[in-house]
Write a protein that holds these residues in place. Structure first.
Motif, PDB file in Angstrom:
ATOM      1  N   ASN A   1       0.816  -1.218   0.000  1.00  0.00           N
ATOM      2  CA  ASN A   1       0.000   0.000   0.000  1.00  0.00           C
ATOM      3  C   ASN A   1       0.850   1.270   0.000  1.00  0.00           C
ATOM      4  OD1 ASN A   1       1.005  -0.017   2.586  1.00  0.00           O
ATOM      5  ND2 ASN A   1      -0.962   0.331   3.618  1.00  0.00           N
ATOM      6  N   CYS A   2       2.097   1.174  -0.503  1.00  0.00           N
ATOM      7  CA  CYS A   2       2.903   2.389  -0.620  1.00  0.00           C
ATOM      8  C   CYS A   2       2.278   3.295  -1.676  1.00  0.00           C
ATOM      9  CB  CYS A   2       4.348   2.052  -0.962  1.00  0.00           C
ATOM     10  SG  CYS A   2       4.614   1.520  -2.658  1.00  0.00           S
ATOM     11  N   SER A   3       2.800   4.508  -1.811  1.00  0.00           N
ATOM     12  CA  SER A   3       2.150   5.506  -2.663  1.00  0.00           C
ATOM     13  C   SER A   3       1.989   5.039  -4.112  1.00  0.00           C
ATOM     14  CB  SER A   3       2.950   6.813  -2.621  1.00  0.00           C
ATOM     15  OG  SER A   3       4.271   6.606  -3.108  1.00  0.00           O
ATOM     16  N   ASN A   6      -0.157  -2.764  -7.401  1.00  0.00           N
ATOM     17  CA  ASN A   6       1.021  -3.593  -7.660  1.00  0.00           C
ATOM     18  C   ASN A   6       1.065  -4.803  -6.727  1.00  0.00           C
ATOM     19  OD1 ASN A   6       3.498  -4.521  -8.574  1.00  0.00           O
ATOM     20  ND2 ASN A   6       4.679  -3.120  -7.297  1.00  0.00           N
ATOM     21  N   ARG A   7       0.293  -5.827  -7.046  1.00  0.00           N
ATOM     22  CA  ARG A   7       0.373  -7.101  -6.330  1.00  0.00           C
ATOM     23  C   ARG A   7       1.390  -7.980  -7.059  1.00  0.00           C
ATOM     24  NH1 ARG A   7      -4.966  -5.540  -6.001  1.00  0.00           N
ATOM     25  NH2 ARG A   7      -5.438  -6.476  -8.037  1.00  0.00           N
ATOM     26  N   ASN A  34       2.566  -3.320   4.632  1.00  0.00           N
ATOM     27  CA  ASN A  34       2.374  -1.910   4.950  1.00  0.00           C
ATOM     28  C   ASN A  34       3.518  -1.072   4.379  1.00  0.00           C
ATOM     29  OD1 ASN A  34       1.354   0.453   6.013  1.00  0.00           O
ATOM     30  ND2 ASN A  34       2.112   0.066   8.097  1.00  0.00           N
ATOM     31  N   GLY A  35       3.501  -0.896   3.073  1.00  0.00           N
ATOM     32  CA  GLY A  35       4.554  -0.133   2.416  1.00  0.00           C
ATOM     33  C   GLY A  35       4.507   1.347   2.706  1.00  0.00           C
ATOM     34  N   ARG A  80       9.587   0.441   8.889  1.00  0.00           N
ATOM     35  CA  ARG A  80       9.095  -0.364  10.004  1.00  0.00           C
ATOM     36  C   ARG A  80       8.602  -1.724   9.526  1.00  0.00           C
ATOM     37  NH1 ARG A  80       4.266   1.449  14.241  1.00  0.00           N
ATOM     38  NH2 ARG A  80       4.278  -0.482  15.497  1.00  0.00           N
ATOM     39  N   ALA A  81       7.913  -1.730   8.389  1.00  0.00           N
ATOM     40  CA  ALA A  81       7.387  -2.989   7.858  1.00  0.00           C
ATOM     41  C   ALA A  81       8.519  -3.951   7.503  1.00  0.00           C
ATOM     42  CB  ALA A  81       6.517  -2.708   6.640  1.00  0.00           C
TER      43      ALA A  81
END
Length: 252
Positions: free
Chosen positions: A150-152, A159-160, A232-233, A238-239
């Motif tokens: 879920n990054c920007s 992008n899976r 959690n991009g 942290r991810a």
């Protein structure tokens, strides 16, 4: 009358022979006189011309050098390896039958068997972009583990992807049709087809030594199941620290 004819016939022949001989003798005399004058002029007052100095013969190498050259062995010639030279033993007939049945070259048959052995438990997936300019193959499990980031940028382009080592990925065609977008750290290489715009694979920031493959760009028939994990991009640092396996997915 016979004697008269004989004398007449004989006379001219003898004259011709005599004239020819005399002319030859005269020619020899002139040639001899000419050579005499030449020697006299070269001798400067009639002295005899001495023998001209001959070229000195090249010195022969000493016997030791000759022996050393003779003792040096000729350079070894390594024959090129050939298929017939391989020791297949009792498996030669099976190997040749396998090649004919599969219609493969020697290299193709070896690649098929090595892939099957090295990628045991994996299947070969093929895929590409929408227009077909980019095509690839990748060895991975039939049961895919997908990351949904879920990054920007991944959120915007959905992008899976699943991650594989670079050694298991092969671009079949379309290198000239690929363009790349980067931003921020520029570690992630977002590659896509510049004709149709589809990203079928890319180089993820989490695994710069591997590839992220879009499962929805694979051809049908090789995927058995799909498991999706959210990543959690948006809080990428942290991810990455909390995730235990993602950073090692591009390693052999």
């Amino acid at each position: 009358m016979r004697r008269t004819r004989s004398a007449v016939a004989t006379g001219p022949r003898e004259q011709r022979r005599s004239g020819a001989t005399g002319g030859l003798s005269g020619g020899e005399s002139r040639a001899q006189r000419s050579r005499s004058r030449t020697r006299a002029g070269a001798g400067g007052g009639g002295g005899a011309v001495g023998p001209q100095p001959s070229a000195k013969p090249r010195p022969k190498p000493p016997p030791r050098a000759q022996e050393a050259a003779a003792e040096e062995p000729p350079p070894a010639v390594t024959p090129a390896a050939s298929v017939s030279a391989l020791d297949l033993g009792e498996q030669r007939e099976r190997w040749e039958t396998f090649q004919k049945r599969q219609r493969l070259s020697f290299e193709g048959a070896a690649k098929l068997l090595l892939d099957t052995f090295e990628y045991q438990g994996l299947v070969k997936h093929t895929g590409g972009c929408h227009c077909g300019a980019v095509r690839f193959e990748v060895w991975a499990s039939a049961d895919l583990h997908i990351f949904d980031c879920n990054c920007s940028i991944c959120k915007k382009k959905q992008n899976r992807h699943f991650i594989v080592p670079a050694s298991r990925f092969k671009l079949l065609k379309g290198a000239e049709s690929i363009t790349t977008y980067t931003f921020n750290t520029h570690k992630a290489q977002h590659t896509f087809c510049k004709r149709c715009g589809v990203q079928s694979f890319y180089t993820p920031r989490s695994n710069p030594g591997g590839f992220g493959i879009a499962p929805h760009c694979l051809d049908e028939g090789t995927v058995r199941s799909v498991v999706t994990e959210e990543f959690n991009g948006s809080d990428w640092e942290r991810a990455m620290k909390e995730h235990k396996t993602i950073k090692n997915m591009s390693k052999e």
